[in-house]
Scaffold this active site. Structure first.
Site, PDB file in Angstrom:
ATOM      1  N   ASP A 185     -19.504 -30.257  39.053  1.00  0.00           N
ATOM      2  CA  ASP A 185     -19.298 -31.565  38.441  1.00  0.00           C
ATOM      3  C   ASP A 185     -20.233 -32.542  39.145  1.00  0.00           C
ATOM      4  O   ASP A 185     -20.117 -32.774  40.353  1.00  0.00           O
ATOM      5  CB  ASP A 185     -17.835 -31.988  38.594  1.00  0.00           C
ATOM      6  CG  ASP A 185     -17.521 -33.290  37.876  1.00  0.00           C
ATOM      7  OD1 ASP A 185     -18.447 -34.111  37.677  1.00  0.00           O
ATOM      8  OD2 ASP A 185     -16.337 -33.506  37.532  1.00  0.00           O
ATOM      9  N   TYR A 210     -21.798 -42.817  32.493  1.00  0.00           N
ATOM     10  CA  TYR A 210     -21.458 -44.237  32.556  1.00  0.00           C
ATOM     11  C   TYR A 210     -21.438 -44.775  33.976  1.00  0.00           C
ATOM     12  O   TYR A 210     -21.240 -45.961  34.193  1.00  0.00           O
ATOM     13  CB  TYR A 210     -20.104 -44.507  31.886  1.00  0.00           C
ATOM     14  CG  TYR A 210     -18.970 -43.637  32.372  1.00  0.00           C
ATOM     15  CD1 TYR A 210     -18.289 -43.922  33.547  1.00  0.00           C
ATOM     16  CD2 TYR A 210     -18.572 -42.522  31.642  1.00  0.00           C
ATOM     17  CE1 TYR A 210     -17.255 -43.125  33.988  1.00  0.00           C
ATOM     18  CE2 TYR A 210     -17.533 -41.710  32.070  1.00  0.00           C
ATOM     19  CZ  TYR A 210     -16.881 -42.022  33.246  1.00  0.00           C
ATOM     20  OH  TYR A 210     -15.852 -41.219  33.682  1.00  0.00           O
ATOM     21  N   LYS A 211     -21.662 -43.919  34.963  1.00  0.00           N
ATOM     22  CA  LYS A 211     -21.713 -44.367  36.355  1.00  0.00           C
ATOM     23  C   LYS A 211     -23.159 -44.715  36.703  1.00  0.00           C
ATOM     24  O   LYS A 211     -23.679 -45.731  36.262  1.00  0.00           O
ATOM     25  CB  LYS A 211     -21.150 -43.291  37.272  1.00  0.00           C
ATOM     26  CG  LYS A 211     -19.689 -42.907  36.983  1.00  0.00           C
ATOM     27  CD  LYS A 211     -19.200 -41.832  37.938  1.00  0.00           C
ATOM     28  CE  LYS A 211     -17.840 -41.284  37.553  1.00  0.00           C
ATOM     29  NZ  LYS A 211     -16.752 -42.263  37.723  1.00  0.00           N
ATOM     30  N   ARG A 357     -13.831 -48.532  48.252  1.00  0.00           N
ATOM     31  CA  ARG A 357     -14.998 -47.733  47.889  1.00  0.00           C
ATOM     32  C   ARG A 357     -16.145 -48.639  47.437  1.00  0.00           C
ATOM     33  O   ARG A 357     -15.950 -49.535  46.614  1.00  0.00           O
ATOM     34  CB  ARG A 357     -14.612 -46.759  46.783  1.00  0.00           C
ATOM     35  CG  ARG A 357     -15.623 -45.680  46.493  1.00  0.00           C
ATOM     36  CD  ARG A 357     -15.070 -44.684  45.495  1.00  0.00           C
ATOM     37  NE  ARG A 357     -14.977 -45.254  44.155  1.00  0.00           N
ATOM     38  CZ  ARG A 357     -14.963 -44.543  43.034  1.00  0.00           C
ATOM     39  NH1 ARG A 357     -15.001 -43.223  43.101  1.00  0.00           N
ATOM     40  NH2 ARG A 357     -14.873 -45.120  41.861  1.00  0.00           N
TER      41      ARG A 357
END
Length: 398
Positions: A185, A210-211, A357
């Site tokens: 992944d 989309y990241k 994060r």
């Protein structure tokens, strides 16, 4: 010629006064994307109507865009195709790998994997009548847990919480030595640093866009199948567009050629158009330059936080080799601290139970942004402004 990151930053729509350290969760809008999508809506969908599938190339879009993604993940042309969601692509890759390993019954993953991947694996095991088992071990124990009972490893290369990075080449080599296949992944890898699927001899890989790849919320996922498996891997989700001849309308399924068989449903044409606009930015980027600057920004942030804010504990590995493109710190009140940061214009995110994060994406983040983020976080911690009711109220998305 080195990458001009000041130039790439100007290509993104970033709100005035905001430091965006959450591109590892949702990348910002590329300025040309709105016009690109508008063109598809008005001049293609609007003027061409259904003929757009042929005249505008919509039907070939998943493979065409897949080849552009392939360049960023070290894959050969014709080995990546777009469509559907990441969870669906995980299911496809995992099911195909299990069928290719008929005498094995264990899926191996780790406790740091993204829960959705584990949910898909659990669901597949149930669908297959409980004949398969999902085994999870600590991330540090993956290598030693790969034995002759394992059919396939399902590993996210970068831990979504801590940013810890697995060694893809070593784990894949070990899996192959034990007769297992690998599914990787790349949700926190593609667009974050150079990936070499072919060099690592990975069997399958999946990822979202989309990241770091900036396709927008709900952007399509991708799937990679190693060329040596392309004609033998059978898709468990036998979708219409994965058929050898979709418009023959046969009643029986015949898998398409190579990676085309991994297509399932109708491609998301508008979202793929936004992704194509974003990928134009990547044509200007050297991935080695990207990695070098990302690490410099991360090191700057870690040094700044640790020198000024002793109450935060680093959760991310210090070793560059073991780190993705994010930095995470732990604090028991991490959620409230992050909400206060966001209110001050520094956007990161929170991951339960205690992770703050921060993503470092050099395409639009620079040293001044990092300095401001450190200063803002230090001020919040020094004055304790996070300790307010409005910052402790949990929203649906954290």
């Amino acid at each position: 010629m080195s990458t001009d990151f000041a130039a790439t930053k100007r290509l993104f729509q970033l709100p005035e006064g905001v430091v965006y350290l959450d591109g590892n969760s949702l990348g910002p809008l590329v300025k040309t994307a709105a016009a690109r999508v508008a063109k598809v809506i008005e001049r293609e969908w609007g003027d061409l109507l259904i003929t757009g599938w042929n005249k505008a190339g919509w039907m070939d879009q998943p493979g065409r865009v897949g080849d552009r993604i392939a360049r960023l993940i070290g894959a050969a042309p014709g080995s990546v195709v777009m469509g559907d969601t990441l969870s669906i692509k995980v299911y496809q890759a995992l099911a195909s790998a299990l069928e290719m390993s008929p005498d094995r019954r264990v899926i191996l993953s780790d406790t740091g994997n993204f829960p959705s991947d584990l949910y898909m694996a659990e669901g597949l095991c149930r669908t297959l009548g409980g004949r398969y088992t999902l085994k999870t071990v600590a991330p540090e124990e993956v290598m030693s847990a790969i034995d002759t009972t394992v059919a396939v490893t399902l590993i996210t290369e970068v831990d979504y919480r801590t940013g810890r990075r697995h060694d893809m080449a070593d784990i894949t080599k070990r899996a192959h030595e034990m007769g297992a296949l690998t599914v990787w992944d790349l949700a926190h890898s593609a667009g974050a640093f150079p990936v070499d699927l072919a060099g690592a001899k990975a069997d399958f890989a999946v990822g979202c866009t989309y990241k770091y790849l900036n396709s927008g919320p709900g952007g399509p996922a991708f799937i990679y199948v190693a060329p040596q498996h392309a004609e033998t891997a059978r898709p468990a989700l036998s979708g219409w567009l994965g058929h050898e001849a979709p418009f023959a309308f046969d009643l029986a399924y015949r898998p398409g050629a190579g990676i085309e068989r991994m297509r399932v449903g109708t491609p998301p044409v508008l979202q793929l158009a936004a992704l194509e606009a974003a990928l134009d930015v990547w044509d200007q980027v050297d991935l080695n330059d990207l990695r070098a600057k990302s690490l410099r920004l991360q090191d700057q942030f870690i040094k700044g936080v640790e020198s000024r804010i002793p109450g935060l504990a680093l959760a991310t590995p210090r070793s560059h080799l073991m780190r993705g493109s994010q930095v995470s710190f732990r604090h028991a009140e991490g959620y409230a601290i992050m909400q206060n940061l966001i209110a001050e214009g520094v956007i990161g995110d929170f991951r339960a139970p205690d992770i703050l994060r921060f993503g470092f994406t050099p395409l639009f983040i620079d040293e001044d942004d990092v300095a401001r983020a450190v200063n803002t976080l230090a001020k919040i911690m020094d004055y304790g402004t996070w300790d307010r009711p409005e910052f402790k109220k949990r929203a649906k998305v954290t």
